[in-house]
Scaffold this active site. Sequence first.
Site, mmCIF file in Angstrom:
data_model
loop_
_atom_site.group_PDB
_atom_site.id
_atom_site.type_symbol
_atom_site.label_atom_id
_atom_site.label_comp_id
_atom_site.label_asym_id
_atom_site.label_seq_id
_atom_site.Cartn_x
_atom_site.Cartn_y
_atom_site.Cartn_z
ATOM 1 C CG ASN A 1 29.875 52.834 73.327
ATOM 2 O OD1 ASN A 1 30.929 52.607 73.912
ATOM 3 N ND2 ASN A 1 29.695 53.925 72.606
ATOM 4 C CB ILE A 2 29.245 47.049 70.309
ATOM 5 C CG1 ILE A 2 30.051 46.516 71.503
ATOM 6 C CG2 ILE A 2 29.723 46.420 69.002
ATOM 7 C CD1 ILE A 2 29.829 45.046 71.794
ATOM 8 C CD GLU A 3 29.135 54.410 68.119
ATOM 9 O OE1 GLU A 3 29.834 54.714 67.123
ATOM 10 O OE2 GLU A 3 28.758 55.233 68.983
ATOM 11 C CB CYS B 1 23.915 51.164 75.386
ATOM 12 S SG CYS B 1 23.041 52.425 74.463
ATOM 13 C CD GLU C 1 24.291 52.120 79.793
ATOM 14 O OE1 GLU C 1 24.825 51.854 78.702
ATOM 15 O OE2 GLU C 1 23.867 53.235 80.092
ATOM 16 C CB CYS D 1 19.674 55.342 75.989
ATOM 17 S SG CYS D 1 19.562 53.578 75.635
ATOM 18 C CB CYS E 1 20.151 51.172 78.736
ATOM 19 S SG CYS E 1 21.245 50.709 77.373
HETATM 20 N N1 THU Z 1 25.697 55.003 74.888
HETATM 21 C C1 THU Z 1 25.916 54.031 75.811
HETATM 22 O O1 THU Z 1 26.640 53.060 75.548
HETATM 23 N N2 THU Z 1 25.337 54.148 77.027
HETATM 24 C C2 THU Z 1 24.632 55.228 77.449
HETATM 25 O O2 THU Z 1 24.225 55.277 78.606
HETATM 26 C C3 THU Z 1 24.349 56.332 76.516
HETATM 27 C C4 THU Z 1 24.812 56.126 75.121
HETATM 28 C C5 THU Z 1 26.365 54.905 73.600
HETATM 29 C C6 THU Z 1 25.538 54.509 72.420
HETATM 30 C C7 THU Z 1 26.332 55.102 71.270
HETATM 31 O O3 THU Z 1 27.340 54.193 70.896
HETATM 32 C C8 THU Z 1 26.997 56.324 71.865
HETATM 33 O O4 THU Z 1 26.929 56.165 73.277
HETATM 34 C C9 THU Z 1 26.360 57.641 71.484
HETATM 35 O O5 THU Z 1 24.995 57.621 71.717
#
Ligand code: THU
Length: 114
Positions: A27-29, A38, A40, A71, A74
């Site tokens: 995940n890259i925020e 996310c 995935e 999510c 995804c």
């Molecule tokens: N996130 C994912 O990367 N994959 C998931 O299946 C659920 C959520 C990440 C997005 C965000 O950076 C953090 O988790 C919190 O939601």
Amino acid sequence: MAHAPISNFRVGAALLAKSGQIYTGCNIENATLGLTCCAERTAIFKAVSEGERGFDAIAVVADTDTLTPPCGACRQIIWEFCGDVPVVLANLEGKVVKETSLGLLPRPFDSSFL
Ligand code: THU
């Protein structure tokens, strides 16, 4: 490799392409939150950008007791690029549950409706 300075919730994904290659993602925020990608989708976009088409499975891993499912966004992307494939949820303690993309996203919308 997760870049998660906002949530501190670190997620990894591994995508098995029909070529045999495994593409990883994290995940890259982003400070605007909505632009976060996310794990995935990172894995899928990496693979597609390298020319891969067709995938056999995807795994999602987080350091949590309760396994982390993809999510909604995804789930849609997994369906469109992978079809009905195993979606393996796991944590760092070795807990593993196998779902499917169609089980996670019943009656999905895709280009067949266009
Ligand atoms: N996130 C994912 O990367 N994959 C998931 O299946 C659920 C959520 C990440 C997005 C965000 O950076 C953090 O988790 C919190 O939601």
